[in-house]
Design a protein around this motif. Sequence first.
Motif, mmCIF file in Angstrom:
data_model
loop_
_atom_site.group_PDB
_atom_site.id
_atom_site.type_symbol
_atom_site.label_atom_id
_atom_site.label_comp_id
_atom_site.label_asym_id
_atom_site.label_seq_id
_atom_site.Cartn_x
_atom_site.Cartn_y
_atom_site.Cartn_z
ATOM 1 N N TYR A 56 -4.174 3.200 -3.343
ATOM 2 C CA TYR A 56 -3.324 2.017 -3.483
ATOM 3 C C TYR A 56 -2.224 2.023 -2.433
ATOM 4 O O TYR A 56 -2.025 3.015 -1.728
ATOM 5 N N GLN B 116 7.177 10.864 -1.072
ATOM 6 C CA GLN B 116 8.556 11.143 -1.486
ATOM 7 C C GLN B 116 9.171 12.382 -0.844
ATOM 8 O O GLN B 116 10.304 12.344 -0.351
ATOM 9 N N HIS C 43 1.515 2.115 -1.456
ATOM 10 C CA HIS C 43 2.725 2.647 -2.087
ATOM 11 C C HIS C 43 3.923 2.309 -1.215
ATOM 12 O O HIS C 43 3.963 2.679 -0.039
ATOM 13 N N GLU D 119 4.035 -0.753 -15.974
ATOM 14 C CA GLU D 119 4.720 -0.042 -14.875
ATOM 15 C C GLU D 119 4.365 -0.572 -13.483
ATOM 16 O O GLU D 119 3.212 -0.637 -13.101
ATOM 17 N N ILE D 120 5.422 -0.899 -12.726
ATOM 18 C CA ILE D 120 5.253 -1.244 -11.309
ATOM 19 C C ILE D 120 6.034 -0.302 -10.396
ATOM 20 O O ILE D 120 5.743 -0.214 -9.204
ATOM 21 N N ILE D 121 7.056 0.375 -10.956
ATOM 22 C CA ILE D 121 7.842 1.319 -10.157
ATOM 23 C C ILE D 121 8.106 2.574 -10.981
ATOM 24 O O ILE D 121 8.351 2.488 -12.182
ATOM 25 N N GLY D 122 8.046 3.731 -10.291
ATOM 26 C CA GLY D 122 8.559 4.967 -10.872
ATOM 27 C C GLY D 122 9.611 5.505 -9.926
ATOM 28 O O GLY D 122 9.385 5.549 -8.719
ATOM 29 N N ARG E 127 -4.960 8.702 -5.773
ATOM 30 C CA ARG E 127 -4.940 9.354 -7.086
ATOM 31 C C ARG E 127 -6.375 9.503 -7.562
ATOM 32 O O ARG E 127 -7.103 8.513 -7.667
ATOM 33 N N GLU F 152 7.602 3.188 -0.841
ATOM 34 C CA GLU F 152 8.552 4.174 -1.361
ATOM 35 C C GLU F 152 9.842 4.143 -0.549
ATOM 36 O O GLU F 152 9.806 3.993 0.675
ATOM 37 N N ARG G 106 17.135 12.812 -7.679
ATOM 38 C CA ARG G 106 16.441 14.064 -7.405
ATOM 39 C C ARG G 106 17.343 15.255 -7.704
ATOM 40 O O ARG G 106 18.558 15.205 -7.455
ATOM 41 N N TYR H 122 10.803 17.377 -9.630
ATOM 42 C CA TYR H 122 11.966 17.099 -8.761
ATOM 43 C C TYR H 122 13.019 16.213 -9.414
ATOM 44 O O TYR H 122 14.033 15.909 -8.816
ATOM 45 N N GLY I 65 4.263 0.308 -6.713
ATOM 46 C CA GLY I 65 2.830 0.082 -6.511
ATOM 47 C C GLY I 65 2.606 -1.367 -6.107
ATOM 48 O O GLY I 65 2.743 -2.278 -6.917
ATOM 49 N N LEU J 235 -6.095 2.339 -9.426
ATOM 50 C CA LEU J 235 -6.995 2.431 -8.278
ATOM 51 C C LEU J 235 -6.966 3.877 -7.801
ATOM 52 O O LEU J 235 -5.990 4.591 -8.060
ATOM 53 N N THR K 81 2.078 10.673 -2.835
ATOM 54 C CA THR K 81 3.416 10.116 -2.664
ATOM 55 C C THR K 81 3.972 10.660 -1.355
ATOM 56 O O THR K 81 3.653 11.776 -0.957
ATOM 57 N N GLU L 289 -7.882 9.476 -10.190
ATOM 58 C CA GLU L 289 -7.828 9.091 -11.601
ATOM 59 C C GLU L 289 -9.231 8.739 -12.065
ATOM 60 O O GLU L 289 -9.807 7.775 -11.596
ATOM 61 N N GLU M 13 2.544 15.022 -6.848
ATOM 62 C CA GLU M 13 2.698 14.426 -8.177
ATOM 63 C C GLU M 13 1.887 15.153 -9.249
ATOM 64 O O GLU M 13 1.805 14.721 -10.377
HETATM 65 O O1 4AD Z 1 5.141 6.771 -10.890
HETATM 66 P P1 4AD Z 1 4.540 7.388 -9.674
HETATM 67 O O2 4AD Z 1 3.490 8.403 -9.860
HETATM 68 O O3 4AD Z 1 5.764 7.958 -8.849
HETATM 69 C C1 4AD Z 1 5.703 8.634 -7.678
HETATM 70 O O4 4AD Z 1 4.707 8.870 -7.053
HETATM 71 C C2 4AD Z 1 7.042 8.967 -7.115
HETATM 72 N N1 4AD Z 1 6.938 10.173 -6.285
HETATM 73 C C3 4AD Z 1 7.544 7.798 -6.301
HETATM 74 C C4 4AD Z 1 8.879 8.039 -5.683
HETATM 75 O O5 4AD Z 1 9.841 8.251 -6.381
HETATM 76 N N2 4AD Z 1 8.954 7.991 -4.376
HETATM 77 O O6 4AD Z 1 3.936 6.226 -8.759
HETATM 78 C C5 4AD Z 1 4.770 5.183 -8.318
HETATM 79 C C6 4AD Z 1 4.105 3.840 -8.553
HETATM 80 C C7 4AD Z 1 3.826 3.520 -10.014
HETATM 81 O O7 4AD Z 1 4.945 2.995 -10.649
HETATM 82 C C8 4AD Z 1 2.730 2.485 -9.885
HETATM 83 O O8 4AD Z 1 3.286 1.221 -9.627
HETATM 84 C C9 4AD Z 1 1.975 2.946 -8.663
HETATM 85 O O9 4AD Z 1 2.834 3.803 -7.933
HETATM 86 N N3 4AD Z 1 0.763 3.680 -9.028
HETATM 87 C C10 4AD Z 1 -0.492 3.193 -8.951
HETATM 88 N N4 4AD Z 1 -0.953 1.988 -8.559
HETATM 89 C C11 4AD Z 1 -2.287 1.787 -8.579
HETATM 90 N N5 4AD Z 1 -3.181 2.724 -8.952
HETATM 91 C C12 4AD Z 1 -2.771 3.953 -9.344
HETATM 92 N N6 4AD Z 1 -3.659 4.882 -9.692
HETATM 93 C C13 4AD Z 1 -1.357 4.221 -9.358
HETATM 94 N N7 4AD Z 1 -0.617 5.300 -9.673
HETATM 95 C C14 4AD Z 1 0.656 4.953 -9.466
#
Ligand code: 4AD
Length: 460
Positions: A250, A216, A252, A383-386, A237, A254, A390, A359, A431, A247, A214, A239, A194
């Motif tokens: 976390y 993914q 995930h 945001e709860i989903i990304g 992450r 997927e 592809r 991607y 997430g 966090l 991820t 972050e 990512e």
């Molecule tokens: O949007 P993100 O970064 O997407 C991906 O990682 C894709 N590769 C997923 C995929 O398509 N398979 O992260 C996905 C979700 C976010 O929408 C959020 O809900 C959660 O992961 N997320 C976090 N949750 C808690 N703490 C963090 N630092 C997070 N970063 C992302």
Amino acid sequence: MTPPTPPPPEAPHSGVAPTHAAHASSSSELRPVPLVQANQDSAVGSRLRVHGWVHRTRSSGGIAFLVLRDATGQMQVTAKRDVLGEEGFARTEKALVESALIVDGVVASDRRAPGGHELRAERVEVVHTAEVFPIYAEQTEEFLLDHRHLTVRTRELVATTKVKAEALRAARAFLDQEGYWEVTPPILSGNAAEGGSEAFELEYFGQKAYLGQTAQLYLEALIYPLEKVYAIDPSFRAEKSRTPRHLCEYTHLEAELAWAGMKENLDIQERLVSAILHQVAERRKEELELLGRDPKELRSIEPPFERIRYEKALEILQGQGFDLRWGSDLATAEERAITLERTSPVFVTHFPKELKAFYMLQDPDDPRTVMGADLLAPEGYGEIIGGSCRETDIGRTIAQLEARGIPRAPYEWYLDLRRYGSVPHAGFGLGVERVVRWMTRREHIRDTMPFPRTPSRLLP
Ligand code: 4AD
Ligand code: MG
């Protein structure tokens, strides 16, 4: 849709300490009963055994009043000196908060007791006499976080932990019913999918490795044999940003789906989220209420969720005074503004491709954008989903890696997926703590994790 088969409301109470039971010479035939079962009208008059931890205790005039806690609930126990004898009563009286007890007694109604019943003790075994418990009201947040291994016993954290377990059960039941295979991708990897800057790096026998952000890319490889796959894994992450929704580690969830486009991808996401909300509302009603969430609010959320394009989201935000232009990312404040007045989630689709990962599939109708969407939770949670469709073409995938300055070598294996049977596919990452935070109305995401990992916290 038929609802997923609900699992039992509580995990079977198998912690029936046979070793302790063996100590009880006079009543060894008794098997421990969960407190929730003992604290019921149907149990009144029964002689039974419970075990648990002292939640509260006070004693006066030869009677000790204890509230016991176990994984299922609480119950009052009254212990009398003239029943237990001098020595037994003295030990019971000295059992401070969080001491562990086994109690045999008879259930009686008592309107004043929590749950309406009490156990009148005939025998109390003090399995462990606790020291003075350091956790009580009015302590600082820092102190409580330093003692997280003990504060996980508090009512709010117990309720949040049970809501999360229910959400995971619901997700698994739903995806299973939809024909998805659960798979186990690696956490350690030579790829940082990512974005390298937010990946935790470590040394792996002399090579550079990363903790997974991820799964993914691995799920994409697994759609070829299995078509519909999912994984529930920790993602990491690095972050530095201290926000109430980030966090460093976390959970995930997927999923990846072969032969699918934007419509199928958003459809499965909104049905999954609804299935989670409905099962949690149904089965964790008490916990939600304790946490300040009306289960009806979750039950009333149904697909389809509204879809708005990024461009439209910009307009809405500009109308609210945000200084944004094409290409600006939607951060916490922007997502909050979009969702604050909403009661149902909303998809924001078609982001500029520069804002998203290499991607994602470009939209042939608007090549400035990608066929991806973020799902934003209402009430300001964001945001709860990304997720996205592809890119399936090897040439364009290479071009996108190059455009971002990502070295190609660690992705050679991924490019192979575009060499052998490449098909349209899409997927998403949810997430879990983000969803739990929204469901349980937690101020900070760390309160949806038993042992949260934030930039300043690696212990306990
Ligand atoms: O949007 P993100 O970064 O997407 C991906 O990682 C894709 N590769 C997923 C995929 O398509 N398979 O992260 C996905 C979700 C976010 O929408 C959020 O809900 C959660 O992961 N997320 C976090 N949750 C808690 N703490 C963090 N630092 C997070 N970063 C992302
Ligand atoms: Mg995202």
